[in-house]
Motif scaffolding. Sequence first.
Motif, PDB file in Angstrom:
ATOM      1  N   PRO A  85       0.829  -1.217   0.000  1.00 46.26           N
ATOM      2  CA  PRO A  85       0.000   0.000   0.000  1.00 46.26           C
ATOM      3  C   PRO A  85       0.860   1.263   0.000  1.00 46.26           C
ATOM      4  N   ASN A  86       0.248   2.397  -0.202  1.00 43.37           N
ATOM      5  CA  ASN A  86       0.972   3.677  -0.174  1.00 43.37           C
ATOM      6  C   ASN A  86       1.672   3.868   1.158  1.00 43.37           C
ATOM      7  N   GLY A  87       2.899   4.336   1.107  1.00 42.05           N
ATOM      8  CA  GLY A  87       3.648   4.581   2.329  1.00 42.05           C
ATOM      9  C   GLY A  87       4.214   3.333   2.966  1.00 42.05           C
ATOM     10  N   ALA A  88       4.191   2.221   2.225  1.00 41.54           N
ATOM     11  CA  ALA A  88       4.684   0.960   2.794  1.00 41.54           C
ATOM     12  C   ALA A  88       6.204   0.947   2.917  1.00 41.54           C
ATOM     13  N   GLY A  89       6.880   1.787   2.157  1.00 38.83           N
ATOM     14  CA  GLY A  89       8.340   1.831   2.237  1.00 38.83           C
ATOM     15  C   GLY A  89       9.027   1.324   0.981  1.00 38.83           C
ATOM     16  N   LYS A  90       8.278   1.192  -0.107  1.00 35.12           N
ATOM     17  CA  LYS A  90       8.850   0.646  -1.350  1.00 35.12           C
ATOM     18  C   LYS A  90       9.915   1.574  -1.914  1.00 35.12           C
ATOM     19  N   THR A  91       9.571   2.849  -2.046  1.00 33.37           N
ATOM     20  CA  THR A  91      10.541   3.800  -2.587  1.00 33.37           C
ATOM     21  C   THR A  91      11.745   3.936  -1.661  1.00 33.37           C
ATOM     22  N   SER A  92      11.472   3.920  -0.353  1.00 28.89           N
ATOM     23  CA  SER A  92      12.581   4.012   0.602  1.00 28.89           C
ATOM     24  C   SER A  92      13.568   2.872   0.396  1.00 28.89           C
ATOM     25  N   LEU A  93      13.039   1.685   0.114  1.00 33.97           N
ATOM     26  CA  LEU A  93      13.908   0.537  -0.106  1.00 33.97           C
ATOM     27  C   LEU A  93      14.783   0.763  -1.349  1.00 33.97           C
ATOM     28  N   PHE A 127      20.735   6.720  -2.250  1.00 29.20           N
ATOM     29  CA  PHE A 127      20.234   8.037  -1.853  1.00 29.20           C
ATOM     30  C   PHE A 127      19.927   8.083  -0.360  1.00 29.20           C
ATOM     31  N   TYR A 128      19.549   6.927   0.216  1.00 29.30           N
ATOM     32  CA  TYR A 128      19.477   6.775   1.669  1.00 29.30           C
ATOM     33  C   TYR A 128      20.461   5.683   2.049  1.00 29.30           C
ATOM     34  N   HIS A 129      20.926   5.746   3.299  1.00 34.12           N
ATOM     35  CA  HIS A 129      21.752   4.654   3.796  1.00 34.12           C
ATOM     36  C   HIS A 129      21.026   4.012   4.969  1.00 34.12           C
ATOM     37  N   PHE A 183      13.049   6.960 -11.592  1.00 33.85           N
ATOM     38  CA  PHE A 183      12.426   7.533 -10.403  1.00 33.85           C
ATOM     39  C   PHE A 183      10.901   7.568 -10.509  1.00 33.85           C
ATOM     40  N   GLN A 184      10.260   7.470  -9.336  1.00 35.57           N
ATOM     41  CA  GLN A 184       8.796   7.546  -9.283  1.00 35.57           C
ATOM     42  C   GLN A 184       8.332   8.956  -9.654  1.00 35.57           C
ATOM     43  N   ASN A 185       8.922   9.951  -8.980  1.00 32.23           N
ATOM     44  CA  ASN A 185       8.643  11.334  -9.362  1.00 32.23           C
ATOM     45  C   ASN A 185       9.740  11.731 -10.329  1.00 32.23           C
ATOM     46  N   ASP A 208      10.598   2.382 -10.448  1.00 27.19           N
ATOM     47  CA  ASP A 208       9.664   2.785  -9.398  1.00 27.19           C
ATOM     48  C   ASP A 208       8.374   3.304 -10.033  1.00 27.19           C
ATOM     49  N   GLU A 209       7.373   2.458 -10.074  1.00 29.78           N
ATOM     50  CA  GLU A 209       6.063   2.786 -10.644  1.00 29.78           C
ATOM     51  C   GLU A 209       6.166   3.394 -12.043  1.00 29.78           C
ATOM     52  N   PRO A 210       6.734   2.639 -12.980  1.00 26.12           N
ATOM     53  CA  PRO A 210       6.914   3.188 -14.333  1.00 26.12           C
ATOM     54  C   PRO A 210       5.596   3.376 -15.081  1.00 26.12           C
ATOM     55  N   GLU A 218       5.078  -1.545  -8.464  1.00 29.82           N
ATOM     56  CA  GLU A 218       3.901  -1.249  -9.274  1.00 29.82           C
ATOM     57  C   GLU A 218       2.634  -1.474  -8.457  1.00 29.82           C
ATOM     58  N   HIS A 219       1.667  -0.577  -8.666  1.00 29.79           N
ATOM     59  CA  HIS A 219       0.404  -0.722  -7.964  1.00 29.79           C
ATOM     60  C   HIS A 219      -0.606  -1.556  -8.739  1.00 29.79           C
ATOM     61  N   ASP A 220      -0.445  -1.651 -10.062  1.00 26.13           N
ATOM     62  CA  ASP A 220      -1.375  -2.440 -10.871  1.00 26.13           C
ATOM     63  C   ASP A 220      -1.073  -3.923 -10.686  1.00 26.13           C
TER      64      ASP A 220
HETATM   65  N1  LIG Z   1      13.128  11.648   3.629  1.00 26.74           N
HETATM   66  C1  LIG Z   1      12.151  11.214   4.452  1.00 26.74           C
HETATM   67  N2  LIG Z   1      11.973  11.790   5.662  1.00 26.74           N
HETATM   68  C2  LIG Z   1      10.995  11.378   6.490  1.00 26.74           C
HETATM   69  N3  LIG Z   1      10.152  10.372   6.212  1.00 26.74           N
HETATM   70  C3  LIG Z   1      10.273   9.749   5.023  1.00 26.74           C
HETATM   71  C4  LIG Z   1      11.268  10.135   4.084  1.00 26.74           C
HETATM   72  N4  LIG Z   1      11.166   9.354   2.985  1.00 26.74           N
HETATM   73  C5  LIG Z   1      10.142   8.515   3.242  1.00 26.74           C
HETATM   74  N5  LIG Z   1       9.600   8.741   4.452  1.00 26.74           N
HETATM   75  C6  LIG Z   1       8.476   8.020   5.062  1.00 26.74           C
HETATM   76  O1  LIG Z   1       8.692   6.648   4.905  1.00 26.74           O
HETATM   77  C7  LIG Z   1       7.475   5.985   4.647  1.00 26.74           C
HETATM   78  C8  LIG Z   1       7.590   5.160   3.395  1.00 26.74           C
HETATM   79  O2  LIG Z   1       7.595   6.018   2.273  1.00 26.74           O
HETATM   80  P1  LIG Z   1       7.866   5.509   0.792  1.00 26.74           P
HETATM   81  O3  LIG Z   1       7.954   6.693  -0.087  1.00 26.74           O
HETATM   82  O4  LIG Z   1       9.010   4.588   0.804  1.00 26.74           O
HETATM   83  O5  LIG Z   1       6.522   4.717   0.489  1.00 26.74           O
HETATM   84  P2  LIG Z   1       6.075   3.997  -0.857  1.00 26.74           P
HETATM   85  O6  LIG Z   1       5.826   2.590  -0.495  1.00 26.74           O
HETATM   86  O7  LIG Z   1       7.014   4.248  -1.945  1.00 26.74           O
HETATM   87  O8  LIG Z   1       4.679   4.707  -1.141  1.00 26.74           O
HETATM   88  P3  LIG Z   1       3.974   5.090  -2.528  1.00 26.74           P
HETATM   89  O9  LIG Z   1       3.306   3.876  -3.013  1.00 26.74           O
HETATM   90  O10 LIG Z   1       3.013   6.156  -2.138  1.00 26.74           O
HETATM   91  O11 LIG Z   1       5.041   5.589  -3.450  1.00 26.74           O
HETATM   92  C9  LIG Z   1       6.386   7.052   4.572  1.00 26.74           C
HETATM   93  O12 LIG Z   1       5.712   7.085   5.796  1.00 26.74           O
HETATM   94  C10 LIG Z   1       7.171   8.325   4.358  1.00 26.74           C
HETATM   95  O13 LIG Z   1       6.510   9.426   4.929  1.00 26.74           O
END
Ligand SMILES: Nc1ncnc2c1ncn2[C@@H]1O[C@H](COP(=O)(O)OP(=O)(O)OP(=O)(O)O)[C@@H](O)[C@H]1O
Lengths: 359, 257
Positions: free
Chosen positions: B37-45, B52-54, B84-86, B176-178, B209-211
């Motif tokens: 789901p949204n905000g699950a942490g996919k992009t963070s991974l 870009f993050y460590h 990139f997603q965005n 990331d969500e192409p 991907e969300h689809d």
């Molecule tokens: N730079 C940051 N600083 C603080 N919180 C962050 C940062 N980057 C991500 N987060 C938080 O980490 C969580 C996961 O975000 P992420 O973008 O990885 O989700 P996602 O799975 O890619 O969601 P989506 O499907 O909407 O793209 C969210 O709660 C977000 O607010």
Amino acid sequence: MPASRFTQTGNYRVRYTQDQTIFATYAEQLSLLLLIAALFALPLILPRAWFPYLTQIVIFSVAVIGLNVTTGYTGLINIGQGAFMGVGAYATALAATRLNLPFYLAIPLGGVAGALIGTLVGLPSLRLKYLYLAIATLAFQIIFEWGVGHAPLLEQGGVIKPPTPQAFGVKDSFLNHNVFWYLVSLPVLISLALLWRNVLRTRHGRAMIAVRDNDRAAAAMGIHPGRAKLTAFLIGSFYAGVAGGLFMYFQKGAVIEDYSLGLSVKLLAMAIVGGLGSLPGSFLGPLFIVGLDRGVELLSQSALLGRVTAFAEGVDVASALRPFSFGMAIVLFLMFEPRGLANWWRLTRLYFKRWPFKF
Amino acid sequence: MPQLHVENVTLTFGGLNALTDVSLTVPEGEIVSIIGPNGAGKTSLLNCVSGFYHPTRGQIRFGEHDLTHAAPNVITGYGVARAFQNLELFRGLSVTENLLLARHTHLRYGLLSSLLYYGRASRQEAQNRAYVEGIIDFMELEEHRAHPVGTLAYGIQKRVEVARALTLAPRLLLLDEPMAGMNVEEKEDMVRFILDIKREHGVTVVLIEHDLGVVMDISDRVYVLDFGQLIAAGTPAQVSADPRVIAAYTGAQELSA
Ligand SMILES: Nc1ncnc2c1ncn2[C@@H]1O[C@H](COP(=O)(O)OP(=O)(O)OP(=O)(O)O)[C@@H](O)[C@H]1O
Ligand SMILES: [Mg+2]
């Protein structure tokens, strides 16, 4: 080969290398060659009194290309280009007086000195961004002025006079001093402009533009943002150093007032008016600002202004109006034509490029 | 032999865990999807993988390279590319210029050669341009090649983003969500491109991907993230039958496998 390389319309490029050439048509190539020939012929046509100004335009153009490399193409605000010119000027003066080097060796040495110091000053750009970097370059400008003012080797900022240069056995006084330096500076400008134009179509130039536009994406492309920024400082301050060496000879000596913060601001004004990140702009900006400078001078000399303004007798009206006119130029261009004179140039060229079509 | 190893990765933002103890493997030559789901942490991974993050804790390895603390440009040099997603394109530059930039690490000539545009620089740039045109043909971007990217339609920009990542000639491609914000037709094109990338270029793909229809169709393996934790992993069939996955998606999205 396409049937005609004289015009763009109907000129289809069939190989990528054709797309990568600097000049797409013979017409473009030819008009540039004619322009260059005309510039070299100017001393035969124009009165000598013009050459103090023409020489300044040429020398400042060298420094403004360099400023565009850092500020225009790489996006690193640089308020110290005047000081980098100063580094080149002093290095050239020392090389000419202490090492007895001829001007054609002393000036490149000035470029190298500028590049060395400029790269050192650029080191904070690895960490600092935007305004913070601007302040770092400004700090160097101030340190430079202070440092020269306290260095006995550099006459505490007083004049260091180089010996009158001799080129190919011809003393520069044989020609007119200003014409001589015009003829020396012009080929320097043309070659340095071409070198930068080359860099722009290679990985180094692209990396700088990428860092300016989006440094995250640049890193994702495998570009080391810090290395790209330092390369920009290296090239930009080399150009400043060369310009400084030329300017020192043109002014018949190195003196600290010539390389003050005012010069840095003037160079920025030239870059902005010409159009940041534009090579044609790097010539148009100096042309405009030096012209403006002269205009202000003439205006203040005219009796008319003396009568309508309330300036007391003996006040140097020109030096009072000068900063005002630069400031106005910067503000007006930023407001109404942020892409600078280069944009007008581009539109004019586009018109001829599409000729005989209207659009 | 597995290529990408993510081991016990935890990522913390000011006390909140964006990722908690995530471990996964991406074997060479597969299409591996990460859903959630949204905000699950996919992009963070992905941000952790591409530097870009460590991670706060844990380790990330790609083949023999340790990515945990490496800088993004270094990781790109190891053969990991990212779309990139965005959109993170160079908006003022043309499509061709954007792709040329992606060849940066493949060009080997010095500043001097660059200044003179002679020898190595001019030779390599000619080959470089030919390579980029190959990608433009492959991604069917011919008609857009000279346009500034910022002026193109969103769907096309998404495609340029993928094309640019492919131009890096990666061994591992992170997407990331192409297909976000695309219509059905554009999505079908993108699916075809991804399958061709895997087949013709032999590139390993990580797809967010969300689809879910698309995901279940083309993935060899699926990982499911929820609130920063890995809740399921396996083949598309296994994952879509998993009750935890269905629970995580209830209310949010239908499993439309
Ligand atoms: N730079 C940051 N600083 C603080 N919180 C962050 C940062 N980057 C991500 N987060 C938080 O980490 C969580 C996961 O975000 P992420 O973008 O990885 O989700 P996602 O799975 O890619 O969601 P989506 O499907 O909407 O793209 C969210 O709660 C977000 O607010
Ligand atoms: Mg995301």
